[in-house]
Design a protein around this motif. Structure first.
Motif, PDB file in Angstrom:
ATOM      1  N   LEU A 181       0.858  -1.187   0.000  1.00 58.77           N
ATOM      2  CA  LEU A 181       0.000   0.000   0.000  1.00 58.77           C
ATOM      3  C   LEU A 181       0.895   1.240   0.000  1.00 58.77           C
ATOM      4  O   LEU A 181       1.734   1.399   0.904  1.00 58.77           O
ATOM      5  CB  LEU A 181      -0.888  -0.009   1.248  1.00 58.77           C
ATOM      6  CG  LEU A 181      -1.839   1.176   1.456  1.00 58.77           C
ATOM      7  CD1 LEU A 181      -2.913   1.229   0.372  1.00 58.77           C
ATOM      8  CD2 LEU A 181      -2.492   1.103   2.842  1.00 58.77           C
ATOM      9  N   ASN A 183       2.211   4.612   0.852  1.00 56.74           N
ATOM     10  CA  ASN A 183       1.941   5.458   2.005  1.00 56.74           C
ATOM     11  C   ASN A 183       3.146   6.361   2.279  1.00 56.74           C
ATOM     12  O   ASN A 183       4.148   6.288   1.569  1.00 56.74           O
ATOM     13  CB  ASN A 183       1.618   4.562   3.218  1.00 56.74           C
ATOM     14  CG  ASN A 183       0.796   5.275   4.282  1.00 56.74           C
ATOM     15  OD1 ASN A 183       0.803   6.505   4.383  1.00 56.74           O
ATOM     16  ND2 ASN A 183       0.103   4.516   5.096  1.00 56.74           N
ATOM     17  N   ASP A 188       2.749   1.033  10.512  1.00 57.41           N
ATOM     18  CA  ASP A 188       1.318   0.761  10.337  1.00 57.41           C
ATOM     19  C   ASP A 188       0.421   1.987  10.490  1.00 57.41           C
ATOM     20  O   ASP A 188      -0.597   2.105   9.820  1.00 57.41           O
ATOM     21  CB  ASP A 188       0.845  -0.285  11.367  1.00 57.41           C
ATOM     22  CG  ASP A 188       1.404  -1.668  11.053  1.00 57.41           C
ATOM     23  OD1 ASP A 188       2.159  -1.774  10.065  1.00 57.41           O
ATOM     24  OD2 ASP A 188       1.091  -2.611  11.794  1.00 57.41           O
ATOM     25  N   LYS A 196      -5.128   4.616   6.620  1.00 59.99           N
ATOM     26  CA  LYS A 196      -4.985   3.780   7.818  1.00 59.99           C
ATOM     27  C   LYS A 196      -6.035   2.660   7.820  1.00 59.99           C
ATOM     28  O   LYS A 196      -5.738   1.510   8.150  1.00 59.99           O
ATOM     29  CB  LYS A 196      -5.143   4.632   9.084  1.00 59.99           C
ATOM     30  CG  LYS A 196      -3.903   5.431   9.437  1.00 59.99           C
ATOM     31  CD  LYS A 196      -4.142   6.235  10.718  1.00 59.99           C
ATOM     32  CE  LYS A 196      -3.175   7.398  10.810  1.00 59.99           C
ATOM     33  NZ  LYS A 196      -3.556   8.377  11.828  1.00 59.99           N
ATOM     34  N   HIS A 199      -5.201   0.090   5.228  1.00 55.43           N
ATOM     35  CA  HIS A 199      -4.126  -0.754   5.742  1.00 55.43           C
ATOM     36  C   HIS A 199      -4.690  -1.851   6.646  1.00 55.43           C
ATOM     37  O   HIS A 199      -4.299  -3.025   6.557  1.00 55.43           O
ATOM     38  CB  HIS A 199      -3.114   0.101   6.501  1.00 55.43           C
ATOM     39  CG  HIS A 199      -1.929  -0.676   6.999  1.00 55.43           C
ATOM     40  ND1 HIS A 199      -1.965  -1.456   8.134  1.00 55.43           N
ATOM     41  CD2 HIS A 199      -0.681  -0.816   6.500  1.00 55.43           C
ATOM     42  CE1 HIS A 199      -0.792  -2.024   8.308  1.00 55.43           C
ATOM     43  NE2 HIS A 199       0.007  -1.659   7.333  1.00 55.43           N
ATOM     44  N   GLU A 200      -5.628  -1.471   7.495  1.00 53.39           N
ATOM     45  CA  GLU A 200      -6.223  -2.436   8.424  1.00 53.39           C
ATOM     46  C   GLU A 200      -6.984  -3.521   7.657  1.00 53.39           C
ATOM     47  O   GLU A 200      -6.844  -4.714   7.943  1.00 53.39           O
ATOM     48  CB  GLU A 200      -7.163  -1.686   9.369  1.00 53.39           C
ATOM     49  CG  GLU A 200      -7.262  -2.313  10.741  1.00 53.39           C
ATOM     50  CD  GLU A 200      -8.264  -1.582  11.617  1.00 53.39           C
ATOM     51  OE1 GLU A 200      -8.241  -0.334  11.637  1.00 53.39           O
ATOM     52  OE2 GLU A 200      -9.089  -2.281  12.254  1.00 53.39           O
ATOM     53  N   SER A 203      -4.579  -5.813   5.905  1.00 51.01           N
ATOM     54  CA  SER A 203      -3.894  -6.698   6.862  1.00 51.01           C
ATOM     55  C   SER A 203      -4.765  -7.895   7.225  1.00 51.01           C
ATOM     56  O   SER A 203      -4.263  -8.997   7.458  1.00 51.01           O
ATOM     57  CB  SER A 203      -3.550  -5.942   8.147  1.00 51.01           C
ATOM     58  OG  SER A 203      -2.744  -4.837   7.860  1.00 51.01           O
ATOM     59  N   GLY A 211       2.359  -4.813   3.556  1.00 49.53           N
ATOM     60  CA  GLY A 211       2.252  -3.603   4.376  1.00 49.53           C
ATOM     61  C   GLY A 211       2.462  -2.339   3.563  1.00 49.53           C
ATOM     62  O   GLY A 211       2.389  -2.346   2.329  1.00 49.53           O
ATOM     63  N   ASN A 212       2.713  -1.248   4.269  1.00 48.16           N
ATOM     64  CA  ASN A 212       2.935   0.038   3.608  1.00 48.16           C
ATOM     65  C   ASN A 212       4.250   0.040   2.840  1.00 48.16           C
ATOM     66  O   ASN A 212       5.235  -0.548   3.288  1.00 48.16           O
ATOM     67  CB  ASN A 212       2.999   1.158   4.652  1.00 48.16           C
ATOM     68  CG  ASN A 212       1.654   1.421   5.293  1.00 48.16           C
ATOM     69  OD1 ASN A 212       0.618   1.262   4.665  1.00 48.16           O
ATOM     70  ND2 ASN A 212       1.672   1.842   6.548  1.00 48.16           N
TER      71      ASN A 212
END
Lengths: 341, 341
Positions: A181, A183, A188, A196, A199-200, A203, A211-212
């Motif tokens: 992602l 960012n 995180d 955000k 991202h959640e 995940s 992840g980022n």
């Protein structure tokens, strides 16, 4: 789909229309076999370009369309009111299976609106997205969304990730593509609220989520799929174009200084040329709009004839792939899994 | 400000702290005159690095601070609770005029929060912004915000534009800097709602506004100030870093092929080196946080000693400039004008 792929081309879309589109299609037909092209747009204008290029082939037909959707048009209204525009005619022909893929360099917003209203979305996909391969130190990374959605909800990012994953797996043969992602930091908690939450969700998903990732990780090739909204994606894409032109301008100056440096340029010419090609959007131009019930490909708005030719080849490969069916299947399976939980 | 500039350095901020910060400061002092440095952080750790570098100078002092704000800390809470962190101590020293400028490679969010809570904003500025010079075909462009605000309101873009304008006018001596809004197309109606409103506000302002610019226009040098939110800005900044590393890796490969290509590399070595410098963030690193009541400079989170050294030099120039006073003056004048209307 018959053996001979039918490519529908919006001859009136883009900054250099219709010349670039028509010439690009002529060059594509002269260079490769396996497809025929239907040029959609102002018949008289298209014919005059075909004639001045002394071209005749039964692989190139014209479908007349009176109107043109411009860059200044409001997308939704344009699709609803300009029924005889090259773009709307193209969408309708694709829907009626008069062609296998539709290629346009026109207004991106209108291309998105036309896809939604005329073709419809694949079930489970809220927003279709443009997917573009960017050069990296390794094999390349899929940037998704590269320009269709200037504002996104968290769930959109997850859907882009899944479509990108399928694309890299099925079209590029990568076993378990890594998804990142985009960012402002690798931690995180970085980014704005939307990011955000995206991202959640990512995940928690079944996807191979790394992840980022930060801007610098994109050309590093840290992931196979780089997910972002279409605002960020478009800027990255066009910035890459600008940086490429900047870099090779500078390199030209460095080598052009004197006769000795000019000689040394000859020695590394092929290597530099190959690298320049990597960064040249007229080489890699042509991005599929994924998540739509049909094969729609966007060519760069400022495509020249060469970019169009390459986009035609990309459209040909896209038409021969089963990526749309694959996305449909995977999203259906996910829904079944969800309801079983 | 005395003739001798006092630079406050957060020795504990950044990925390579405290080594990179301390070594960078030593190198800076060995290379140039006119300033002294107060290193803020864990005294024992700083001393051991100073000793191992066999360094002694009355231009380098230590201010002990027990705590460290990490990249994982929540910015606002960290500033409020870690009162004895190197960052909070640095901000307080700047406020009390124990130094002329504060330099940190630490958590950007915390740097922003500390600026707001301890120093306060310049009247008329809602959100301070980081300002970074990016290389272009011409002289360079100021990217603002390059990372402080991951989400912005339309009015923030206008304030960034004004601060960027003042910066390029006063620090770079450009008579009437051209300001562009980074967007996904040049047409007025492009982008998401926030960007459209920002465009409208900028069009109505007195600023020398060139309208929307696309990603490719940034390295073209189409404008002197490129305005965006900190999310887009950070990605552009770090993508530039990644592309630079990608390019020079490829060039190294091209020249490394055989003995003849290696020889030709020698011929263009100096030109390539100068160009590499242009794209190297450890060379151009160090971005002022504009809009704050005080001179705060952010060094790149992954700064090495060289990047820190260059950031110290930048902090020195920043300390000697009157840019903060100028922003204060211009924003006050604008308010007077507004109330007169």
């Amino acid at each position: 789909m018959s053996d001979n792929v039918k490519i529908l081309v919006d001859a009136m879309g883009g900054d250099n229309a219709p010349e670039a589109a028509v010439k690009g299609c002529i060059d594509a037909i002269n260079e490769k076999d396996g497809f025929e092209i239907i040029l959609i747009g102002d018949e008289a204008k298209i014919k005059s370009i075909l004639e001045s290029n002394k071209f005749s082939s039964d692989r190139l037909k014209i479908q007349h369309a009176q109107e043109v959707i411009t860059m200044e048009d409001t997308p939704t209204r344009a699709i609803r009111t300009k029924k005889d525009s090259s773009m709307v005619v193209g969408f309708n022909m694709l829907k009626e299976k008069s062609g296998d893929v539709f290629l346009s360099a026109g207004n991106t917003g209108a291309l998105m609106a036309g896809s939604l209203f005329i073709l419809g979305r694949i079930k489970g996909v809220d927003r279709p997205a443009l997917a573009t391969i960017l050069p990296t130190k390794k094999n390349g990374v899929l940037l998704i969304d590269s320009g269709a959605n200037p504002l996104c909800k968290p769930i959109n990012f997850v859907q882009f990730a899944i479509m990108g994953y399928i694309y890299m797996r099925d079209v590029f043969g990568i076993k378990n593509p890594r998804v990142g992602l985009i960012n402002v930091g690798s931690e995180d908690k970085k980014g704005n609220e939307t990011i955000k939450q995206a991202h959640e969700l990512l995940s928690k998903s079944n996807i191979n989520f790394s992840g980022n990732i930060e801007g610098k990780d994109i050309p590093e090739g840290k992931v196979d799929v780089a997910v972002c909204d279409g605002f960020v994606g478009n800027i990255i894409l066009k910035y890459t174009e600008g940086i490429g032109s900047f870099l090779f301008g500078e390199i030209k100056n460095i080598f052009g200084k004197n006769i000795i440096s000019k000689l040394s340029a000859l020695i590394v010419k092929n290597g530099l040329k190959a690298f320049k090609k990597k960064l040249d959007p007229s080489e890699y131009g042509g991005a599929p709009l994924l998540g739509v019930n049909g094969k729609v490909m966007k060519a760069h708005g400022n495509s020249n004839a060469k970019a169009f030719k390459n986009a035609v080849f990309k459209a040909y490969s896209f038409a021969r792939s089963t990526i749309v069916e694959q996305i449909e299947e995977d999203f259906t399976n996910m829904e079944v899994e969800d309801s079983e939980q």
